[in-house]
Motif scaffolding. Structure first.
Motif, PDB file in Angstrom:
ATOM      1  N   ARG A  67       0.829  -1.205   0.000  1.00 30.67           N
ATOM      2  CA  ARG A  67       0.000   0.000   0.000  1.00 30.67           C
ATOM      3  C   ARG A  67       0.865   1.258   0.000  1.00 30.67           C
ATOM      4  NH1 ARG A  67      -5.352  -1.057   1.414  1.00 30.67           N
ATOM      5  NH2 ARG A  67      -5.727   1.069   0.655  1.00 30.67           N
ATOM      6  N   TRP A  68       1.931   1.261   0.764  1.00 25.85           N
ATOM      7  CA  TRP A  68       2.843   2.406   0.772  1.00 25.85           C
ATOM      8  C   TRP A  68       3.486   2.600  -0.604  1.00 25.85           C
ATOM      9  CZ3 TRP A  68       6.161   2.540   5.888  1.00 25.85           C
ATOM     10  CH2 TRP A  68       5.323   2.789   6.971  1.00 25.85           C
ATOM     11  N   GLN A  69       3.852   1.494  -1.208  1.00 25.89           N
ATOM     12  CA  GLN A  69       4.488   1.565  -2.523  1.00 25.89           C
ATOM     13  C   GLN A  69       3.529   2.165  -3.551  1.00 25.89           C
ATOM     14  OE1 GLN A  69       6.141  -2.219  -3.665  1.00 25.89           O
ATOM     15  NE2 GLN A  69       6.102  -1.716  -5.833  1.00 25.89           N
ATOM     16  N   THR A  70       2.279   1.698  -3.566  1.00 30.05           N
ATOM     17  CA  THR A  70       1.280   2.213  -4.499  1.00 30.05           C
ATOM     18  C   THR A  70       0.975   3.680  -4.223  1.00 30.05           C
ATOM     19  OG1 THR A  70       0.288   0.015  -4.696  1.00 30.05           O
ATOM     20  CG2 THR A  70      -1.061   1.890  -5.373  1.00 30.05           C
ATOM     21  N   SER A  71       0.843   4.028  -2.952  1.00 27.10           N
ATOM     22  CA  SER A  71       0.530   5.400  -2.588  1.00 27.10           C
ATOM     23  C   SER A  71       1.676   6.347  -2.945  1.00 27.10           C
ATOM     24  CB  SER A  71       0.233   5.485  -1.088  1.00 27.10           C
ATOM     25  OG  SER A  71      -0.156   6.779  -0.726  1.00 27.10           O
ATOM     26  N   GLY A  72       2.893   5.931  -2.671  1.00 30.41           N
ATOM     27  CA  GLY A  72       4.043   6.769  -3.006  1.00 30.41           C
ATOM     28  C   GLY A  72       4.123   7.051  -4.486  1.00 30.41           C
ATOM     29  N   ARG A  73       3.796   6.057  -5.287  1.00 26.56           N
ATOM     30  CA  ARG A  73       3.799   6.245  -6.732  1.00 26.56           C
ATOM     31  C   ARG A  73       2.696   7.218  -7.162  1.00 26.56           C
ATOM     32  NH1 ARG A  73       7.590   5.444 -10.134  1.00 26.56           N
ATOM     33  NH2 ARG A  73       8.033   3.438  -9.106  1.00 26.56           N
ATOM     34  N   ALA A  74       1.506   7.081  -6.577  1.00 31.04           N
ATOM     35  CA  ALA A  74       0.386   7.953  -6.939  1.00 31.04           C
ATOM     36  C   ALA A  74       0.642   9.395  -6.533  1.00 31.04           C
ATOM     37  CB  ALA A  74      -0.898   7.437  -6.296  1.00 31.04           C
TER      38      ALA A  74
END
Length: 369
Positions: A67-74
């Motif tokens: 979730r952190w990885q996806t959020s950081g990308r967004a």
């Protein structure tokens, strides 16, 4: 009483200040993780992917790491959300949920809305929007479903074609993509262009699980023909009976975890000797191994599916198939040992040590050197 009130106000102000500082650092952390993902930092550390690397380094769950990885990308394309996060107006839980569906054109209004609602409310909107894309199944599509397969290139390739109703296709796609995410990418196969290869691996894995319940044990016996040099030199090839030529490293891995009969031959093809029949550990032994180890024993790896029994002292070098010589590893880390020059040892106390290809001990966690 006034003194107590003043103390409470001071503590409250401190909490708010700390929250702002933490949010700013968390924003920086997500941005840094995105940069590390772009640099493919996990590959040299023996991790399966960036989420695995993050769990190794920070000791958090894989779910949170993803979730952190996806959020950081967004956040790279959501400046208003990133600013609200950095100021502490939105905490990390709200940001993680909001970045699931926020877009640049509507994020200003969404940020104002998100300030006044719970993270659970934001999560429900994300779940609702995700479900809007599911296709409805039709009677015609159900009637027209089909699947065909055929061999090509003299039996060296296998082709598969199918057409399914949208709803059924969604099930297949979800299973393949979900399983494809769980099957680690090898260091030399990390390109996003190879997503089709991961789906193919996922399909084979699903079929292999089904076949594993087959009562006919003979189906799993692999006969390999090899000269003695193939057992001593990783650069020497061997031949699977009625199958392809394999390299010495692949032979070592198959000898470790496959039910195999090894036929050692002279260069002219005459039989020099028949190796002992290698069976995977008995079902009771695998149950004990999975109970003892739980997950893949590589540091930070939480894989439970598609785990295999690895012989610490390799079977091809005389190691025994018993619990004291077995360790549970996922398919990715099994290949890392046999085909990418990683090492694994166990001391008298049962402590496992993973050795990197350059001979250094692999360490994971916040205190890693």
């Amino acid at each position: 009483m006034a003194t107590d009130l003043r103390s409470t106000e001071v503590l409250t102000a401190r909490v708010r200040r700390l929250h702002r500082d933490i949010s700013r650092l968390q924003r920086e952390l997500l941005d840094t993780l995105t940069q590390l993902e772009d640099a493919e930092a996990w590959i040299e550390e023996g991790a399966r992917d960036m989420a695995h690397w993050t769990t190794m380094q920070l000791g958090i769950s894989r779910w949170k790491a993803e979730r952190w990885q996806t959020s950081g990308r967004a956040l790279q394309t959501l400046p208003a959300t990133a600013d609200a996060f950095e100021r502490g107006d939105l905490g990390i839980d709200k940001v993680v949920e909001l970045t699931r569906f926020a877009e640049f054109d509507d994020e200003d209004a969404l940020v104002r809305w998100a300030r006044g609602v719970s993270s659970g409310a934001i999560r429900r909107i994300g779940d609702l929007r995700a479900r809007e894309n599911i296709q409805e199944e039709t009677v015609t599509a159900e009637r027209d479903r089909w699947l065909e397969y055929r061999y090509a290139d003299g039996g060296r390739r296998f082709r598969l074609d199918a057409e399914l109703p949208g709803a059924a296709g969604a099930v297949v796609a979800r299973a393949l993509d979900r399983l494809g995410d769980q099957i680690p990418v090898m260091p030399d196969e990390a390109s996003e262009r190879l997503v089709g290869a991961r789906r193919a691996d996922a399909l084979v894995a699903l079929c292999s699980v089904q076949l594993a319940d087959d009562a006919d044990q003979d189906r799993a016996t692999v006969v390999v023909h090899a000269e003695l040099d193939a057992l001593l030199d990783r650069d020497t090839n061997a031949l699977i009976e009625n199958g392809p030529v394999i390299g010495g490293t692949t032979l070592d891995r198959l000898l470790c975890n496959a039910r195999m009969q090894l036929v050692v031959e002279h260069p002219d093809g005459t039989v020099q000797g028949i190796g002992r029949l290698m069976r995977e550990p008995a079902p009771w032994m695998m149950r004990q191994l999975r109970h003892r180890d739980g997950t893949c024993r590589f540091p930070g790896c939480d894989a439970r599916r598609f785990t295999q029994a690895h012989h610490v002292e390799w079977w091809s070098r005389g190691g025994q198939t018993d619990l004291e010589n077995l360790v549970l590893v996922c398919a990715f880390h099994h290949r890392l040992v046999h085909e990418h020059s990683w090492g694994l040892t166990r001391d008298d106390d049962g402590e496992l040590t993973w050795i990197r290809p350059e001979g250094l001990r692999s360490r994971a966690g916040p205190d890693a050197a």
